[in-house]
Design a protein around this motif. Structure first.
Motif, PDB file in Angstrom:
ATOM      1  N   LEU A  43      51.426  11.949  24.161  1.00  0.00           N
ATOM      2  CA  LEU A  43      51.901  10.685  23.577  1.00  0.00           C
ATOM      3  C   LEU A  43      51.872   9.551  24.605  1.00  0.00           C
ATOM      4  CD1 LEU A  43      54.840  11.908  21.307  1.00  0.00           C
ATOM      5  CD2 LEU A  43      52.535  11.195  20.621  1.00  0.00           C
ATOM      6  N   LYS A  44      52.176   9.880  25.850  1.00  0.00           N
ATOM      7  CA  LYS A  44      52.118   8.872  26.915  1.00  0.00           C
ATOM      8  C   LYS A  44      50.679   8.355  27.071  1.00  0.00           C
ATOM      9  CE  LYS A  44      54.731   9.452  30.485  1.00  0.00           C
ATOM     10  NZ  LYS A  44      55.317   9.998  31.717  1.00  0.00           N
ATOM     11  N   ASP A  45      49.716   9.269  27.057  1.00  0.00           N
ATOM     12  CA  ASP A  45      48.303   8.869  27.147  1.00  0.00           C
ATOM     13  C   ASP A  45      47.903   8.004  25.957  1.00  0.00           C
ATOM     14  OD1 ASP A  45      48.072  10.281  29.512  1.00  0.00           O
ATOM     15  OD2 ASP A  45      47.066  12.007  28.598  1.00  0.00           O
ATOM     16  N   ILE A  46      48.350   8.392  24.766  1.00  0.00           N
ATOM     17  CA  ILE A  46      48.030   7.614  23.564  1.00  0.00           C
ATOM     18  C   ILE A  46      48.628   6.207  23.688  1.00  0.00           C
ATOM     19  CG2 ILE A  46      48.485   7.404  21.083  1.00  0.00           C
ATOM     20  CD1 ILE A  46      48.252  10.503  20.944  1.00  0.00           C
ATOM     21  N   GLN A  47      49.859   6.110  24.209  1.00  0.00           N
ATOM     22  CA  GLN A  47      50.507   4.807  24.343  1.00  0.00           C
ATOM     23  C   GLN A  47      49.786   3.890  25.321  1.00  0.00           C
ATOM     24  OE1 GLN A  47      54.501   6.125  25.243  1.00  0.00           O
ATOM     25  NE2 GLN A  47      55.177   5.694  23.139  1.00  0.00           N
ATOM     26  N   ILE A  48      49.096   4.470  26.302  1.00  0.00           N
ATOM     27  CA  ILE A  48      48.322   3.624  27.226  1.00  0.00           C
ATOM     28  C   ILE A  48      46.869   3.475  26.767  1.00  0.00           C
ATOM     29  CG2 ILE A  48      49.817   4.078  29.207  1.00  0.00           C
ATOM     30  CD1 ILE A  48      47.580   5.949  30.297  1.00  0.00           C
ATOM     31  N   GLY A  49      46.567   4.019  25.585  1.00  0.00           N
ATOM     32  CA  GLY A  49      45.248   3.773  24.993  1.00  0.00           C
ATOM     33  C   GLY A  49      44.164   4.760  25.357  1.00  0.00           C
ATOM     34  N   LYS A  50      44.541   6.006  25.660  1.00  0.00           N
ATOM     35  CA  LYS A  50      43.556   7.034  26.046  1.00  0.00           C
ATOM     36  C   LYS A  50      43.707   8.290  25.210  1.00  0.00           C
ATOM     37  CE  LYS A  50      41.377   5.574  29.845  1.00  0.00           C
ATOM     38  NZ  LYS A  50      39.957   5.334  29.832  1.00  0.00           N
ATOM     39  N   VAL A  51      42.580   8.897  24.869  1.00  0.00           N
ATOM     40  CA  VAL A  51      42.523  10.238  24.295  1.00  0.00           C
ATOM     41  C   VAL A  51      41.443  10.958  25.085  1.00  0.00           C
ATOM     42  CG1 VAL A  51      41.912  11.637  22.295  1.00  0.00           C
ATOM     43  CG2 VAL A  51      43.265   9.575  21.976  1.00  0.00           C
ATOM     44  N   GLY A  59      36.591   1.199  17.146  1.00  0.00           N
ATOM     45  CA  GLY A  59      35.407   2.051  16.968  1.00  0.00           C
ATOM     46  C   GLY A  59      35.737   3.530  17.118  1.00  0.00           C
ATOM     47  N   PHE A  60      36.586   3.850  18.106  1.00  0.00           N
ATOM     48  CA  PHE A  60      37.008   5.237  18.314  1.00  0.00           C
ATOM     49  C   PHE A  60      37.734   5.756  17.080  1.00  0.00           C
ATOM     50  CE2 PHE A  60      40.422   8.166  19.484  1.00  0.00           C
ATOM     51  CZ  PHE A  60      39.713   9.180  20.116  1.00  0.00           C
ATOM     52  N   LEU A  61      38.676   4.952  16.560  1.00  0.00           N
ATOM     53  CA  LEU A  61      39.437   5.369  15.385  1.00  0.00           C
ATOM     54  C   LEU A  61      38.549   5.465  14.141  1.00  0.00           C
ATOM     55  CD1 LEU A  61      42.735   3.373  15.997  1.00  0.00           C
ATOM     56  CD2 LEU A  61      42.313   5.812  16.375  1.00  0.00           C
ATOM     57  N   LEU A  62      37.576   4.562  14.005  1.00  0.00           N
ATOM     58  CA  LEU A  62      36.651   4.635  12.871  1.00  0.00           C
ATOM     59  C   LEU A  62      35.799   5.899  12.947  1.00  0.00           C
ATOM     60  CD1 LEU A  62      35.417   3.423  10.321  1.00  0.00           C
ATOM     61  CD2 LEU A  62      33.861   2.121  11.795  1.00  0.00           C
ATOM     62  N   ARG A  63      35.303   6.235  14.137  1.00  0.00           N
ATOM     63  CA  ARG A  63      34.535   7.481  14.308  1.00  0.00           C
ATOM     64  C   ARG A  63      35.407   8.690  13.989  1.00  0.00           C
ATOM     65  NH1 ARG A  63      32.463   4.423  18.477  1.00  0.00           N
ATOM     66  NH2 ARG A  63      33.880   5.283  20.009  1.00  0.00           N
ATOM     67  N   GLY A  64      36.654   8.668  14.452  1.00  0.00           N
ATOM     68  CA  GLY A  64      37.573   9.768  14.173  1.00  0.00           C
ATOM     69  C   GLY A  64      37.810   9.929  12.676  1.00  0.00           C
ATOM     70  N   LEU A  65      38.057   8.831  11.998  1.00  0.00           N
ATOM     71  CA  LEU A  65      38.293   8.895  10.556  1.00  0.00           C
ATOM     72  C   LEU A  65      37.042   9.341   9.815  1.00  0.00           C
ATOM     73  CD1 LEU A  65      40.261   8.546   8.248  1.00  0.00           C
ATOM     74  CD2 LEU A  65      39.576   6.140   8.118  1.00  0.00           C
ATOM     75  N   THR A  66      35.882   8.903  10.277  1.00  0.00           N
ATOM     76  CA  THR A  66      34.618   9.337   9.661  1.00  0.00           C
ATOM     77  C   THR A  66      34.456  10.848   9.802  1.00  0.00           C
ATOM     78  OG1 THR A  66      33.594   7.212  10.138  1.00  0.00           O
ATOM     79  CG2 THR A  66      32.111   9.058   9.703  1.00  0.00           C
ATOM     80  N   LEU A  67      34.748  11.367  10.992  1.00  0.00           N
ATOM     81  CA  LEU A  67      34.603  12.809  11.215  1.00  0.00           C
ATOM     82  C   LEU A  67      35.599  13.628  10.406  1.00  0.00           C
ATOM     83  CD1 LEU A  67      33.871  12.725  15.040  1.00  0.00           C
ATOM     84  CD2 LEU A  67      32.276  13.349  13.213  1.00  0.00           C
ATOM     85  N   VAL A  68      36.749  13.064  10.078  1.00  0.00           N
ATOM     86  CA  VAL A  68      37.717  13.749   9.226  1.00  0.00           C
ATOM     87  C   VAL A  68      37.347  13.579   7.749  1.00  0.00           C
ATOM     88  CG1 VAL A  68      40.139  13.745   8.486  1.00  0.00           C
ATOM     89  CG2 VAL A  68      39.591  13.597  10.902  1.00  0.00           C
TER      90      VAL A  68
END
Length: 137
Positions: A43-51, A59-68
């Protein structure tokens, strides 16, 4: 009238088998990611903008949603597509998702992620098997 509940062997249409396999796959797919949130520092990594090594962007979130969205849509498409298109779509998508599922283990993977990936790959193999079997019949 017999009121006793018994299991009855009935032939289940391959489209229903495929849709149920995709549904099972989706539950695991989502829950493995959900449980990943419980890993310390995630969660700390997510809060600073990293996965992992990726920046969280639109774009990252759109790719993630597309893959789901693809396996989620396969639940519906497995029931409604015409037989020949249905078979090859299931074989193709399931085949593509096997390496993708294994790629998700890159980085810090905990035992729950390995277990989820094994079960997901088994479900994908069953999808390929049932779709292939219906082609050869």
């Amino acid at each position: 009238m017999d009121t006793q509940n018994t299991f009855e062997e009935i032939k289940i249409n391959v489209k229903i088998k495929l849709a149920s396999l995709w549904t099972s796959f989706m539950f695991l797919y989502i829950y493995v990611d959900y449980f990943h949130l419980y890993i310390p520092h995630t969660l700390k990594d997510i809060q600073i903008g990293k996965v992992f090594v990726f920046d969280i962007t639109q774009g990252f979130l759109l790719r993630g949603l597309t893959l789901v969205s693809i396996p989620a849509l396969m639940i519906f498409l497995s029931v409604v597509l015409p037989a020949k298109i249905n078979r090859w779509t299931n074989i193709t998508i399931a085949t593509l998702y096997i390496p993708f599922t294994l790629f998700n283990l890159a980085g810090e993977a905990w035992i729950h992620m390995y277990f989820g990936a094994v079960v997901e790959v088994i479900l994908l193999i069953f999808i390929i098997y049932y779709a292939w079997k219906s082609v050869s019949e």
